[in-house]
Write a protein that holds these residues in place. Sequence first.
Motif, mmCIF file in Angstrom:
data_model
loop_
_atom_site.group_PDB
_atom_site.id
_atom_site.type_symbol
_atom_site.label_atom_id
_atom_site.label_comp_id
_atom_site.label_asym_id
_atom_site.label_seq_id
_atom_site.Cartn_x
_atom_site.Cartn_y
_atom_site.Cartn_z
ATOM 1 N N PRO A 8 0.798 -1.232 0.000
ATOM 2 C CA PRO A 8 0.000 0.000 0.000
ATOM 3 C C PRO A 8 0.829 1.281 0.000
ATOM 4 N N VAL A 9 2.143 1.166 0.176
ATOM 5 C CA VAL A 9 2.990 2.358 0.236
ATOM 6 C C VAL A 9 3.273 2.847 -1.183
ATOM 7 N N LEU A 10 2.974 4.112 -1.441
ATOM 8 C CA LEU A 10 3.161 4.692 -2.766
ATOM 9 C C LEU A 10 4.586 5.221 -2.930
ATOM 10 N N GLN A 11 4.928 5.557 -4.148
ATOM 11 C CA GLN A 11 6.264 6.065 -4.453
ATOM 12 C C GLN A 11 6.547 7.345 -3.678
ATOM 13 N N PRO A 12 7.683 7.433 -2.984
ATOM 14 C CA PRO A 12 8.007 8.660 -2.249
ATOM 15 C C PRO A 12 8.547 9.748 -3.182
ATOM 16 N N TYR A 13 8.361 10.995 -2.780
ATOM 17 C CA TYR A 13 8.881 12.132 -3.540
ATOM 18 C C TYR A 13 9.705 13.015 -2.613
ATOM 19 N N TYR A 14 10.794 13.561 -3.164
ATOM 20 C CA TYR A 14 11.734 14.339 -2.365
ATOM 21 C C TYR A 14 11.863 15.743 -2.944
ATOM 22 N N ARG A 15 11.608 16.734 -2.095
ATOM 23 C CA ARG A 15 11.739 18.141 -2.496
ATOM 24 C C ARG A 15 11.910 18.977 -1.235
ATOM 25 N N ASP A 16 12.650 20.067 -1.373
ATOM 26 C CA ASP A 16 12.829 20.997 -0.251
ATOM 27 C C ASP A 16 11.563 21.821 -0.090
ATOM 28 N N LEU A 17 10.735 21.457 0.882
ATOM 29 C CA LEU A 17 9.505 22.197 1.163
ATOM 30 C C LEU A 17 9.672 23.195 2.297
ATOM 31 N N THR A 18 10.709 23.025 3.125
ATOM 32 C CA THR A 18 10.902 23.883 4.288
ATOM 33 C C THR A 18 11.841 25.051 4.023
ATOM 34 N N GLY A 19 12.530 25.044 2.896
ATOM 35 C CA GLY A 19 13.416 26.153 2.550
ATOM 36 C C GLY A 19 14.767 26.117 3.220
ATOM 37 N N ASP A 20 15.160 24.977 3.817
ATOM 38 C CA ASP A 20 16.458 24.905 4.485
ATOM 39 C C ASP A 20 17.551 24.349 3.588
ATOM 40 N N GLY A 21 17.226 24.121 2.322
ATOM 41 C CA GLY A 21 18.224 23.626 1.378
ATOM 42 C C GLY A 21 18.367 22.116 1.363
ATOM 43 N N GLY A 48 2.886 8.902 0.556
ATOM 44 C CA GLY A 48 1.482 8.528 0.529
ATOM 45 C C GLY A 48 1.332 7.028 0.673
ATOM 46 N N PHE A 49 0.226 6.598 1.258
ATOM 47 C CA PHE A 49 -0.075 5.174 1.309
ATOM 48 C C PHE A 49 -1.585 4.994 1.370
ATOM 49 N N ARG A 50 -2.024 3.864 0.837
ATOM 50 C CA ARG A 50 -3.446 3.569 0.747
ATOM 51 C C ARG A 50 -3.954 3.055 2.082
ATOM 52 N N GLN A 51 -5.109 3.563 2.496
ATOM 53 C CA GLN A 51 -5.769 3.076 3.700
ATOM 54 C C GLN A 51 -6.930 2.197 3.249
ATOM 55 N N LEU A 52 -6.704 0.888 3.359
ATOM 56 C CA LEU A 52 -7.600 -0.114 2.781
ATOM 57 C C LEU A 52 -8.284 -0.941 3.870
ATOM 58 N N PRO A 53 -9.506 -1.447 3.548
ATOM 59 C CA PRO A 53 -10.252 -1.286 2.294
ATOM 60 C C PRO A 53 -10.893 0.093 2.218
ATOM 61 N N GLY A 54 -11.295 0.451 1.019
ATOM 62 C CA GLY A 54 -11.881 1.770 0.836
ATOM 63 C C GLY A 54 -11.123 2.555 -0.205
ATOM 64 N N ASN A 55 -11.422 3.841 -0.266
ATOM 65 C CA ASN A 55 -10.832 4.704 -1.291
ATOM 66 C C ASN A 55 -10.136 5.895 -0.648
ATOM 67 N N VAL A 56 -9.441 5.641 0.440
ATOM 68 C CA VAL A 56 -8.772 6.709 1.180
ATOM 69 C C VAL A 56 -7.267 6.605 0.975
ATOM 70 N N THR A 57 -6.635 7.763 0.765
ATOM 71 C CA THR A 57 -5.181 7.839 0.640
ATOM 72 C C THR A 57 -4.648 8.762 1.728
ATOM 73 N N ALA A 58 -3.638 8.294 2.451
ATOM 74 C CA ALA A 58 -2.980 9.108 3.472
ATOM 75 C C ALA A 58 -1.802 9.830 2.844
ATOM 76 N N VAL A 59 -1.659 11.117 3.133
ATOM 77 C CA VAL A 59 -0.553 11.932 2.632
ATOM 78 C C VAL A 59 0.208 12.482 3.830
ATOM 79 N N ARG A 60 1.518 12.301 3.849
ATOM 80 C CA ARG A 60 2.360 12.750 4.955
ATOM 81 C C ARG A 60 3.559 13.519 4.409
ATOM 82 N N VAL A 61 4.053 14.474 5.202
ATOM 83 C CA VAL A 61 5.293 15.182 4.884
ATOM 84 C C VAL A 61 6.219 15.074 6.087
#
Length: 243
Positions: free
Chosen positions: A126-139, A146-159
Amino acid sequence: MPPARRAPRTPRAVAVAALLLAAASGCGDAGDLVGAGSTPTAISPDRLWPQLTPASSPAFEIGEVDSQVVAGVSVPGDDIREVDPVALVRAEIKEDSSSYANAGYVETARRMADCGKKGAAGKRCPVLQPYYRDLTGDGRKDLTLGFRQLPGNVTAVRVYTVEKHRLVRVMHWEDAVSGVELAGRSVIIRSPSEVAGYEYRLQWTWDPQQKSMLLTHDEMLRTGSRSLGDAQSPAPGPSASSR
């Protein structure tokens, strides 16, 4: 000292000046201002119920600021790209075991055993592909996971980010998701609406004072006129199953 002499104008310069003058004289009214038509009359806002005492505290606790150290997951060399995304999800399942027990998202917990496998079994992770980017501005790179919360149609998004050699979760959300985008210091999540022809658009943006991603925009928009401005596609990172 005698005054400096101005360089004489060459015949070529004189000819160019004459051509420019002739062109300007032939433009007619092309440079005149053109009316934009009538404009609507500005209407000042009406303040309703001025006798009400302004509230000084929120009526409901919705967790506007989410900043939590992730226990049990180390960050080798303070490089978040060395953190195993699957280990992060397993740590969350362990911390919130009641949500992944017999009820709730039991299928997510069951499929975690497929993470790291090859072929069709690995695709059940259920774990989706991770993405890497500077979102905090510290360089430094931060992790959007993201990962799927199953059963159902819910996706969890975390930073997640790294702070003082510790892994810190700075944003979490789960919903029926139709799209996730990264733009600048923001995470934008689109979700379907129960109103036909509309969708929800929620935007979290890094706030350096709170050291967290804050929900800065919450809108309902027509799906036919969506525009995210300078939204960029996130650069792909390694898949969870390949780490």
